[in-house]
Every structure is written in structure tokens, then in C-alpha cells.
Design an enzyme around this catalytic site. Structure first.
Site: not given
Ligand code: PAF
Length: 277
Positions: A37, A150, A153, A184, A186
Site C-alpha cells: 500500500h 490483484d 480486479q 505482499l 494483508s
Molecule cells: O484490493 C482491495 O483491497 C479491495 O478489493 C478494494 C479495491 C479496496 C475494494 O474494496
């Protein structure tokens, strides 16, 4: 650093930013902030504008209630970490704030579906596009930052932006990897000592085979990764596939492709992807 929990408050702040012609960079997260992050934040720092990190563990994207309950919820620790960075604002709403009428999702994106994680986490991506659209409508960013870990996503969010004709630039950020080469996540913060060493072994299996896939792609190598992971006690492997990174179609070579992988280490779902070119 400002921490905003109310929709009414974020709306007012955004409207002031807009009046003053300030650009907004949004980094959406579900908290449990780690170096991955922080790399999105560093990327955002390269651009003009105000960085907003959202922290919201979105119940709508968990297809399994146990998974939602086990997901790390570490807002206080996250605030501490972020207060040492250049992050100026966190948006951390409650579930009630985001879903006042109850949790509901909409199937908004049909592209890049019915493959990879979508086959194994039914409704997950509907939950993701629902919350991301809510955040985009509220925060009106000009840039949004996503990690390549991801990858499906990321492609689905790119499509969401395209379909809605939004003037938002999605900035893709490469995965930040641990010393064994895994991205990495969470989720891995809940690993026990034993699980950590198992994870390391899985990473070594993947890494050794990755060299082979890059050298000479063939399906036997993918079967081999599955076999080795299984013999190491990994019983639930969702997929190990090579796909083109533009359209996510299955591929039989290593031109512009990635190896996509998802399996369970006990209760924790591990997903990752590795560039093959
Ligand atoms: O990748 C994530 O942490 C989640 O899927 C997101 C994009 C914050 C949506 O909740």
C-alpha cells in the site's frame, strides 16, 4: 492527517477541493496497511493533487462470512503507520455509512468474468465494483492507484471506468514482493510461524518452476507446480494458469503473459501473478 468517517464530511471536503480546482488521487484499500500500500502512496506522491487513502473492509466482496470475520481489521495501527507518511487524509467509513439500506451489490462489469477468481469467489467482483463505484462517485478522483497483485480486479476496474466514461486515470503499480518473491498481502499478516515457513516453501516451489516456464513454456510445468504443492500438503488449488495480460485469455506461450496462481494455505487464500516475459 485528517481521518474522515462520515459521508457528509467527505462530500463537503471534496466539494471544497473541486471549487479550488484541486486534483484528487485515491488509493482504495481494506486496511492492514503494508509496504505494498505504501508503494501506491509513493506512486501517488509523484503526481499533483491531494492523496486520499480509503480504508474499508467491504463486506459485500466476501463470498464467505468466515473469511470476512477473519480478515484483519487494524484501523488504529494503520493510522499510526500512515501518520508517518505524506498521507494527508484517510476516509474510513463504517458499514452503515456506506450501505445505509443494507449490503447490496450490482453486477456492473461482465468483461474478464467467469475465469480465474470469479469462478471460485462467486459475487466477489460484484462487491468490488459496487464499492469502488461508490468511492469514485463520492471522492471524484482524477487518478486511482491499484496494485498488480490483484490483476483481474485491476482489469475489471479499468473496464468499470471505461464503461462509465469516467475521466479517471487508473495507475497500475507493480507488486511489492517479499524476499521469496511473493506479492505482499494483508491476508498473510494472520499466518502463524508454521504457516509462514510453509508459505516460504510454496514460494520456493513456484519460483523454481517459474524459471522453467520462462525458459520453455509447456503445460507439464503447470501440472508439476500443482503436483509439488499438493505433495507439500496444499490440497486446495483454485488455478494455476498462463494468461495474456491484455485480455486475460489462456495462452500457450510466454509473450505478454503472466502465470496466475491461487491456492489455500490452511484458511488463507493466496493469490499472485508473475510476469513471464
Ligand atoms: O484490493 C482491495 O483491497 C479491495 O478489493 C478494494 C479495491 C479496496 C475494494 O474494496
Amino acid at each position: 492527517m485528517k481521518i474522515i468517517k462520515k459521508i457528509s464530511e467527505i462530500k463537503e471536503i471534496i466539494s471544497n477541493f473541486k471549487k479550488n480546482k484541486k486534483e484528487i488521487n485515491l488509493i482504495p484499500t481494506m486496511g492492514s496497511i503494508h509496504a505494498g500500500h505504501l508503494s501506491l502512496l509513493s506512486e501517488a506522491n509523484k503526481y499533483d493533487g491531494i492523496n486520499i487513502i480509503s480504508i474499508f473492509v467491504n463486506p459485500a466482496q466476501f463470498n464467505d462470512l468466515n473469511d470476512f470475520n477473519n480478515y484483519p481489521n487494524t484501523l488504529e495501527a494503520d493510522i499510526k503507520i500512515l501518520s508517518k507518511t505524506k498521507c494527508k487524509m484517510i476516509f474510513a467509513p463504517s458499514i452503515k455509512e456506506i450501505y445505509p439500506l443494507g449490503i447490496k451489490t450490482e453486477k456492473a462489469v461482465f468483461k474478464y468474468r467467469d475465469i480465474l477468481c470469479d469462478l471460485f469467489r462467486l459475487g466477489h467482483f460484484d462487491g468490488v465494483t459496487t464499492i469502488v463505484k461508490i468511492l469514485l462517485d463520492l471522492i471524484e478522483p482524477s487518478k486511482i492507484f491499484f496494485g498488480e497483485k490483484d490483476f483481474q480486479q485491476l482489469k475489471i476496474i479499468e473496464q468499470l471506468i471505461f464503461q462509465n466514461n469516467l475521466k479517471i486515470n487508473l495507475i497500475r503499480c507493480p507488486s511489492i514482493r517479499d524476499s521469496y518473491g511473493m506479492s505482499l498481502s494483508s491476508r498473510y499478516s494472520t499466518f502463524s510461524k508454521d504457516e509462514k515457513s510453509k508459505f516460504k516453501k510454496c514460494a520456493q516451489i513456484i519460483d523454481a518452476n517459474l524459471l522453467e516456464v520462462k525458459k520453455d513454456f509447456n503445460h507439464k510445468i503447470l501440472d508439476n507446480i500443482k503436483k509439488e504443492l499438493r505433495s507439500y500438503g496444499i490440497s486446495k488449488i483454485d488455478y494455476i494458469e498462463v494468461r495474456n495480460e491484455e485480455d486475460l485469455s489462456l495462452s500457450i506461450n510466454n509473450e505478454r503473459t503472466r502465470l496466475f496462481i491461487a491456492f489455500y494455505l490452511n484458511k488463507v487464500r493466496v493469490i499472485d501473478n508473475f510476469l513471464l516475459y
